[in-house]
Write an enzyme that holds these catalytic residues in place. Structure first.
Site, PDB file in Angstrom:
ATOM      1  N   ARG A 258       1.091  -0.798  -0.350  1.00  0.00           N
ATOM      2  CA  ARG A 258       0.167  -0.449   0.087  1.00  0.00           C
ATOM      3  C   ARG A 258       0.610   1.441   0.140  1.00  0.00           C
ATOM      4  O   ARG A 258       1.870   1.653   0.614  1.00  0.00           O
ATOM      5  CB  ARG A 258      -1.679   0.076   1.524  1.00  0.00           C
ATOM      6  N   ARG A 273       1.641   1.267  10.341  1.00  0.00           N
ATOM      7  CA  ARG A 273       1.481   1.616   9.226  1.00  0.00           C
ATOM      8  C   ARG A 273       2.489   1.930   8.475  1.00  0.00           C
ATOM      9  O   ARG A 273       3.637   2.624   8.000  1.00  0.00           O
ATOM     10  CB  ARG A 273       0.677   3.819   8.749  1.00  0.00           C
ATOM     11  N   GLU A 345      -7.430   0.050  14.623  1.00  0.00           N
ATOM     12  CA  GLU A 345      -7.460  -1.791  13.602  1.00  0.00           C
ATOM     13  C   GLU A 345      -6.864  -2.927  13.896  1.00  0.00           C
ATOM     14  O   GLU A 345      -5.272  -2.035  12.933  1.00  0.00           O
ATOM     15  CB  GLU A 345      -8.204  -1.454  12.959  1.00  0.00           C
ATOM     16  N   SER A 348     -10.888  -6.103   9.405  1.00  0.00           N
ATOM     17  CA  SER A 348     -11.796  -5.784   8.700  1.00  0.00           C
ATOM     18  C   SER A 348     -12.896  -6.915   8.493  1.00  0.00           C
ATOM     19  O   SER A 348     -12.389  -7.806   7.861  1.00  0.00           O
ATOM     20  CB  SER A 348     -11.417  -4.727   7.831  1.00  0.00           C
ATOM     21  N   ARG A 385       0.191  -6.243  11.927  1.00  0.00           N
ATOM     22  CA  ARG A 385       0.173  -5.094  12.692  1.00  0.00           C
ATOM     23  C   ARG A 385      -0.090  -5.863  13.957  1.00  0.00           C
ATOM     24  O   ARG A 385       0.245  -5.209  14.648  1.00  0.00           O
ATOM     25  CB  ARG A 385      -0.719  -4.360  12.020  1.00  0.00           C
TER      26      ARG A 385
END
Length: 420
Positions: A258, A273, A345, A348, A385
């Site tokens: 990403r 991140r 988070e 998801s 993460r």
């Protein structure tokens, strides 16, 4: 892609969805206008073509004195047909473009609002209270010889890292635990490609509002995936699935990439991140009537993984303005991070209804024999993460970290000790 026929019948449903998402309602009227014009142009084209065929048949049997005028008429009709066909084609392309710009219709239970308007559904576990000042995951990772961001930056730039020693073992153990759980629950394990064609990336909805997050290899016209949801969604593109086999459940292990565009200054410390990470992702094709129940099952499997890792977390229902293009509803599980004093988070899971299947032409055949678009869903089962939450929540005063019991057979250690 939304169902155009359903839109014609119930345009207010899409208008309401656009409001919940904070999107432009006028897009609905533009789409309906172009759809109406396209259908009118198509009818005109088909009428002219039918007339052209009729005149053409008349020429061979016409009297000599009539043939010249019929040939002139046929020539005029030929030009009219070409013009009408071109107009219908242009309008069809515009309808298709507008359809691809409009996000999925949100579930009626999705909260309204933006990124901060999620609904907390449940808290699980109690955040630990330390009798010492807790270290953050990067300080712990450096003490344990598990994370090296300095050399990651030297080799690849900002937001890259090395997982070293027990850090690599933690990630491999975590992902293997997730794969083991998924296979036990009936998922087919997959190691998918991480480079996909534009039509696959577009079909899953990642080249719209989030296109700037995606890495593109221009020389090859391929995209690096940010989740194995993308290749797993493309796996059955242009296929008709067996209804008896539904749901088709896959679990993919892949590296993910990403660009993190727009995140300048956010989470620059550590591995929260980053540009590259590994992830185990669940992906399901199912009957649209069963999609909501399947969504709850995916959430349950995510929660079971978090429970195995003995992490305090909360479950949140994401608001419409924070949903991705393809999602009708999304649940996140957020783990407590002691050094930040907040939840972040980790997982998801999204119900994409038949939105992606329409774009990728994935169908199944109902008992009547009529093909119908499938529903697709996805959910994170483990990712890099998670190491952040494991280190911070299971740390001890001396900088050591207790490995959650479920992970120990995979990591080979009960406790991780500082090496420096």
């Amino acid at each position: 892609m939304i169902d155009l026929r359903a839109l014609r019948d119930s345009p207010d449903r899409l208008r309401a969805s656009q409001r919940v998402r904070g999107e432009d309602e006028s897009a609905v009227d533009r789409l309906l206008d172009f759809d109406s014009r396209h259908r009118a142009a198509l009818a005109r084209f088909e009428g002219l073509r039918a007339e052209q065929k009729s005149v053409g048949k008349s020429v061979s049997s016409a009297a000599p004195e009539e043939r010249e005028s019929l040939l002139t008429k046929a020539k005029e009709l030929s030009a009219d047909v070409k013009q009408a066909e071109a107009e219908a084609g242009e309008l069809s392309a515009e309808v298709d473009r507008l359809l691809h710009e409009i996000p999925n219709i949100v579930d009626e239970d999705t909260p309204e609002g933006g990124v901060d308007d999620f609904r907390v559904l449940e808290h699980v576990g109690t955040p630990a209270e330390f009798d010492f000042t807790p270290r953050d995951h990067l300080e712990l990772g450096e003490l344990l010889g598990a994370i090296d961001t300095d050399r990651g930056a030297k080799v690849s730039g900002a937001r890259f890292y090395f997982l070293t020693g027990v850090g690599a073992l933690l990630e491999l153990g975590l992902l293997n635990l997730a794969m083991q759980q998924a296979v036990a629950d009936g998922f087919t394990p997959m190691v998918p490609p991480v480079l996909v064609r534009p039509e696959t990336m577009e079909g899953t909805g990642f080249l719209g509002a989030h296109a700037d997050e995606v890495y593109r290899l221009e020389a090859d016209d391929l995209y690096l995936v940010g989740t194995s949801e993308v290749p797993l969604a493309g796996y059955h593109a242009d296929e008709i699935l067996s209804a008896d086999a539904l749901p088709n459940r896959y679990v993919g292990w892949s590296s993910c990439f990403r660009r993190e565009a727009g995140s300048y200054g956010k989470d620059t410390r550590g591995i929260i991140r980053v540009h590259q990470f590994n992830k185990v992702e669940m992906f399901v094709y199912t009957h649209p009537d069963n999609a909501r129940e399947e969504h709850e099952r995916l959430l349950g499997w995510e929660r079971r993984m978090l429970d195995k890792l003995e992490l305090p977390y909360r479950v949140v229902d994401i608001a419409g303005g924070d949903l991705g293009t393809s999602a009708a509803r999304k649940f996140d599980c957020e783990a407590w991070l002691p050094t930040q004093g907040r939840y972040r988070e980790l997982t998801s899971t999204s119900n994409c209804t038949d939105f992606q299947a329409r774009r990728l032409n994935i169908r199944f055949r109902e008992d009547s024999g009529k093909p119908r678009f499938a529903a697709t869903l996805n959910g994170t089962l483990a990712t890099t993460r998670w190491i952040v939450a494991i280190l911070e929540n299971h740390q001890r005063a001396d900088g050591s970290v207790v490995v959650p019991e479920a992970l120990r057979p995979f990591v080979g250690h009960d406790v991780l000790y500082p090496v420096k």
